[in-house]
Design a protein around this motif. Sequence first.
Motif, PDB file in Angstrom:
ATOM      1  N   UNK A  24       0.830  -1.206   0.000  1.00 56.41           N
ATOM      2  CA  UNK A  24       0.000   0.000   0.000  1.00 56.41           C
ATOM      3  C   UNK A  24       0.865   1.256   0.000  1.00 56.41           C
ATOM      4  N   UNK A  25       1.943   1.240   0.768  1.00 60.85           N
ATOM      5  CA  UNK A  25       2.848   2.392   0.792  1.00 60.85           C
ATOM      6  C   UNK A  25       3.463   2.625  -0.584  1.00 60.85           C
ATOM      7  N   UNK A  26       3.782   1.542  -1.291  1.00 58.86           N
ATOM      8  CA  UNK A  26       4.370   1.668  -2.625  1.00 58.86           C
ATOM      9  C   UNK A  26       3.369   2.260  -3.615  1.00 58.86           C
ATOM     10  N   UNK A  27       2.110   1.814  -3.529  1.00 61.33           N
ATOM     11  CA  UNK A  27       1.082   2.358  -4.418  1.00 61.33           C
ATOM     12  C   UNK A  27       0.825   3.829  -4.102  1.00 61.33           C
ATOM     13  N   UNK A  28       0.761   4.150  -2.820  1.00 60.82           N
ATOM     14  CA  UNK A  28       0.529   5.541  -2.426  1.00 60.82           C
ATOM     15  C   UNK A  28       1.633   6.441  -2.978  1.00 60.82           C
ATOM     16  N   UNK A  29       2.876   5.982  -2.913  1.00 61.56           N
ATOM     17  CA  UNK A  29       3.991   6.764  -3.451  1.00 61.56           C
ATOM     18  C   UNK A  29       3.873   6.916  -4.966  1.00 61.56           C
ATOM     19  N   UNK A  30       3.427   5.849  -5.653  1.00 63.41           N
ATOM     20  CA  UNK A  30       3.275   5.910  -7.108  1.00 63.41           C
ATOM     21  C   UNK A  30       2.150   6.853  -7.525  1.00 63.41           C
ATOM     22  N   UNK A  31       1.161   7.009  -6.653  1.00 63.22           N
ATOM     23  CA  UNK A  31       0.032   7.892  -6.948  1.00 63.22           C
ATOM     24  C   UNK A  31       0.354   9.358  -6.688  1.00 63.22           C
ATOM     25  N   UNK A  32       1.350   9.624  -5.871  1.00 65.00           N
ATOM     26  CA  UNK A  32       1.597  11.002  -5.428  1.00 65.00           C
ATOM     27  C   UNK A  32       1.771  11.987  -6.584  1.00 65.00           C
ATOM     28  N   UNK A  33       2.465  11.640  -7.670  1.00 61.23           N
ATOM     29  CA  UNK A  33       2.580  12.605  -8.780  1.00 61.23           C
ATOM     30  C   UNK A  33       1.242  12.951  -9.432  1.00 61.23           C
TER      31      UNK A  33
END
Length: 279
Positions: free
Chosen positions: A247-256
Amino acid sequence: MGNIRNTEQFEVWNGADGHHWAEHHARYDTMAGGYDEHLFEAAALSEHSRVLDIGCGTGQTTRTAARMAHRGEAVGLDLSEPMLARAQQIAEAEKLTNVTFEQGDAQVYPFTEERFDTVTSRAGVMFFDDPVGAFTNIASAMRPGGRLVFACHREPADSVAAIFAAPAEYLPTPGFADIDPGVTDFADPDRVCDVLTAAGFAAVTVTGFETPAVLGRDCRDATEFLFDAQLRSLVAGADAAAVRKAKAAVEAALRPHETDLVRIPARGWLYTAHNSGRS
């Protein structure tokens, strides 16, 4: 049910997935709503149109068609009882009197011949186990020269593929080629054009488009929804620590993609065709 052939999809959409879509219909409709401008511009409905909406789900596109064809009719067809129940509930609340919903499989549904002048679908025609048979049956419901318009998914942009690949270090993550064969088959325009031609449609056109899809209020909200929806299968039986990291990885990928909301580019194909009237 006697009018169901695609039993695998029937079980999916009358199980947890169908109930999830019915419960969260507004969110799913917001995600897919960017397709509608392309779909209805191509459909060019008149106030007297008689419209069949295939794979209508909770009925947003059917209700839109009913409002545009306010002197005609709009009929939504879907496999999912929970989604159709929600569709009917919303239509009644909106006081739409020219819209009806039917549960059935478009591959074998006993349509009244030549009832409709327009058939539409928003990502609802990708899951037939016999696509040629399904579109042949749909054609039987259309008057000769009637218009078929549908939108379906195509391969995602690299930025979107990266979002769905982000959990791969922690959870088994399918690529686009590994997801439902219907989705991947209908991402190939040559394949779809062959299906439509074999089913008796003519003047087939295909146009690619890209539109923003709203995933959530912010990255955390969007991530939680993705893991509750499209990525739900990854979580089943997985280690809790691995899920948190994914989930943390997806959240980081969504940030942009986060501004006032989280928006990602959704890519699709828009198909149009005419019923040749071939028996």
